[in-house]
Design an enzyme around this catalytic site. Structure first.
Site, PDB file in Angstrom:
ATOM      1  N   GLY B  69       0.853  -1.194   0.000  1.00 25.52           N
ATOM      2  CA  GLY B  69       0.000   0.000   0.000  1.00 25.52           C
ATOM      3  C   GLY B  69       0.877   1.228   0.000  1.00 25.52           C
ATOM      4  O   GLY B  69       2.109   1.151   0.139  1.00 25.52           O
ATOM      5  N   PHE B  74      11.190   6.868  -1.551  1.00 27.72           N
ATOM      6  CA  PHE B  74      12.605   6.657  -1.815  1.00 27.72           C
ATOM      7  C   PHE B  74      13.217   5.915  -0.646  1.00 27.72           C
ATOM      8  O   PHE B  74      12.933   6.211   0.522  1.00 27.72           O
ATOM      9  CB  PHE B  74      13.307   7.998  -2.009  1.00 27.72           C
ATOM     10  N   GLY B 149       6.961  -2.622   5.126  1.00 27.23           N
ATOM     11  CA  GLY B 149       6.940  -2.128   6.514  1.00 27.23           C
ATOM     12  C   GLY B 149       7.202  -0.646   6.606  1.00 27.23           C
ATOM     13  O   GLY B 149       6.423   0.141   6.086  1.00 27.23           O
ATOM     14  N   CYS B 167       5.175  10.177  -1.245  1.00 29.22           N
ATOM     15  CA  CYS B 167       3.901   9.663  -0.738  1.00 29.22           C
ATOM     16  C   CYS B 167       2.708  10.375  -1.372  1.00 29.22           C
ATOM     17  O   CYS B 167       1.602  10.315  -0.844  1.00 29.22           O
ATOM     18  CB  CYS B 167       3.833   9.770   0.785  1.00 29.22           C
TER      19      CYS B 167
END
Lengths: 154, 223
Positions: B69, B74, B149, B167
């Protein structure tokens, strides 16, 4: 306490079960997988979605990956995914069969999965090829208990 | 603490996920860093990549599309990456609570250095110091087993972030622990160890067996 009793009575009139611990709804008449998907069978046609418990634990759904119409689905196998809080979660099919319809509303309104998990948030419709598979699924009471046990773990 | 190629780490995670699913292993945590790598999530939001792939390669960076997701991010040297491969069903956590715990792990680590970080506003999962992002999260959950993660900026070259809309959130900067802390931070191995300790505490693990290979630190976890 009195309001809980009232809620349970009202709920049984409306043919829904209400959790006493949280607010997640479980509907009678549906069958449930332990990966928190529900299936509603009408003849050899089935509608599949994720449960209220699942949507609550996922957070706000921002994206739903749907299979193609005509794709085969297998009980217990992944057929798509939802994304929420930067996590993609596989959705597993509670029954085997062929996808005959997908809920295209979810492309623009993925939040329907949260707002209406058992109705407008349905995900796929399947032509069932083995209705005996339903016997391995949970009914509403078993599923409600399953959720309570799972939530008690932490 | 080594730098591990992204695809190599992904292959390892896939194997561990499959093993965890059949209960061949217990919950496992990987701790590592990557060489300069840009990654996209399942939604393939490559409109947030501001340079072409050839330009990326010329910079010495790789680009990978993944099933996790989250949006574009980076990874690079001096950024701590943790990949927990855990069974959410066994610990009774949903995606939302799991991600909150990942955020808390990074928030707690930052606080050890006097840096006040917090979780993002709704829809902005991650860890922020004011308006600047210090830690990112992108997770995959398959049959209840997590992979991918978190990524926590210790002191990476923040210029790499200029080539993306990090993001997918425009107008917000990126920062690092070194930039925000008022003193020089200790060697990165120490930061990685502290991050792991925060993770173990927040998730309530009691038994930890560490297996260090040349480049990846791997921990078997039980509670």
């Amino acid at each position: 306490m009195a309001s809980k009793l009232w809620a349970t009575k009202a709920a049984s009139c409306l043919r829904i079960s209400v959790f006493h611990r949280g607010f997640a709804t479980v509907l009678k008449d549906l069958k449930y997988a332990d990966s928190h998907e529900w299936v509603k069978v009408e003849g050899n046609s089935a509608t599949v979605g994720i449960t209220d418990h699942a949507q609550d634990h996922l957070g706000d759904v921002v994206y739903v990956e749907l299979p193609e119409v005509g794709a085969a689905v297998k009980q217990g196998a992944s057929f798509g995914a939802v994304e929420s809080v930067k996590a993609t979660s596989d959705i597993n099919s509670p029954i085997s069969g062929k996808v005959v319809e997908i809920n295209k509303e979810l492309h623009d309104s993925p939040g329907l999965v949260n707002a209406s998990a058992y109705e407008n948030g349905w995900i796929i419709k399947v032509e069932v090829n083995n209705s005996n598979e339903l016997n391995s699924l949970m009914d509403s009471d078993q599923y409600a208990k399953f959720c309570e046990e799972e939530d008690a773990k932490h | 603490m080594g730098v591990v190629n992204y695809l190599e780490a992904l292959k390892l995670q896939e194997k561990l996920t499959a093993d965890r699913k059949i209960h061949k292993i217990t919950d496992t945590l990987l701790s590592l860093q990557h060489p300069p790598t840009y990654t996209l999530g399942k939604r393939r939001t490559d409109h947030n990549l501001l340079v072409s792939e050839p330009e990326l390669k010329a910079m010495g960076a790789e680009l990978h599309y993944t099933e996790r997701g989250g949006d574009i991010t980076f990874h690079g040297p001096h950024q701590a990456v943790l990949y927990p491969i855990i069974s959410l069903r066994d610990v009774g956590l949903g995606a939302r609570k799991y991600v909150e715990n990942l955020e808390l792990t990074m928030i707690e680590l930052a606080s050890l250095y006097g840096v006040q970080a917090c979780a993002g506003q709704k829809g902005e999962t991650g860890v922020w110091v004011g308006e600047k992002k210090i830690g990112a999260i992108g997770v995959r959950i398959s049959s209840g087993i997590t992979s991918h993660g978190l990524a926590f900026n210790i002191n990476p070259d923040l210029n790499y972030f200029k080539h993306i809309v990090p993001c997918g959130i425009a107008d917000k900067e990126v920062t690092s622990l070194q930039k925000e802390a008022e003193r020089v931070v200790p060697p990165e191995e120490v930061i990685h160890d502290q991050l792991i300790a925060c993770f173990i505490r927040i998730f309530g693990y009691t038994d930890v067996i560490s297996k260090d290979s040349a480049s990846i630190s791997s921990y078997n976890l039980e509670n």
